[in-house]
Design an enzyme around this catalytic site. Sequence first.
Site, PDB file in Angstrom:
ATOM      1  N   CYS A   1      36.245  65.073   7.253  1.00  0.00           N
ATOM      2  CA  CYS A   1      35.673  64.929   8.735  1.00  0.00           C
ATOM      3  C   CYS A   1      35.661  63.345   8.913  1.00  0.00           C
ATOM      4  CB  CYS A   1      34.428  65.434   8.892  1.00  0.00           C
ATOM      5  SG  CYS A   1      34.548  67.271   8.760  1.00  0.00           S
TER       6      CYS A   1
ATOM      7  N   GLU B   1      33.185  61.750  10.367  1.00  0.00           N
ATOM      8  CA  GLU B   1      31.774  61.426   9.732  1.00  0.00           C
ATOM      9  C   GLU B   1      31.797  61.063   8.516  1.00  0.00           C
ATOM     10  OE1 GLU B   1      30.966  64.797  13.011  1.00  0.00           O
ATOM     11  OE2 GLU B   1      32.497  64.285  11.487  1.00  0.00           O
TER      12      GLU B   1
ATOM     13  N   CYS C   1      29.941  69.098  12.438  1.00  0.00           N
ATOM     14  CA  CYS C   1      30.028  70.381  11.850  1.00  0.00           C
ATOM     15  C   CYS C   1      29.140  70.680  10.763  1.00  0.00           C
ATOM     16  CB  CYS C   1      31.575  70.799  11.307  1.00  0.00           C
ATOM     17  SG  CYS C   1      31.541  69.799   9.608  1.00  0.00           S
TER      18      CYS C   1
ATOM     19  N   CYS D   1      29.072  68.304   7.933  1.00  0.00           N
ATOM     20  CA  CYS D   1      28.820  66.825   8.223  1.00  0.00           C
ATOM     21  C   CYS D   1      27.051  66.747   8.327  1.00  0.00           C
ATOM     22  CB  CYS D   1      29.464  66.356   9.237  1.00  0.00           C
ATOM     23  SG  CYS D   1      31.369  66.245   8.964  1.00  0.00           S
TER      24      CYS D   1
END
Length: 143
Positions: A60, A62, A101, A104
């Site tokens: 991801c 992040e 998500c 994350c």
Amino acid sequence: MLRVKPIENRDYELIQKAEKVIEDNYRYGRHHIGSAVRTTSGNIFSAVHVEANVGRITVCGEAMAIGKSISEGEHEFDTIVAVAHPHPHESIEKCWVVSPCGMCRELISDYGKDTDVIISYNGQLVKCNVMELLPEKYTSDTE
């Protein structure tokens, strides 16, 4: 009920950095999420997510932004945001803020329980502490 804070001018700069990194690097099927993290020193690190054909190994945005920050010696986080870039078949014209998500949320909280996250909530952009998004966080017996 989620406890939220209004976003500030410097938060808009963070959103713009996330938008810029994905606008510059968008590739259909490869990169469609951009993220930016502001450290407690005020520095901003941005990155795109890395898509994989096997979804489990996708990384991801992040996580990429946090990793970039840590790689540059910045380990304390103030605020993070992620944005999605529209795909060519969508009628959306610009990026929009997306919530992190679950993985994350865990990662952000592992690296900074005081980190704020910019999200869209009840139709407006706000900030909240990552722990608001992750009640009853998993902890090991050693924590």
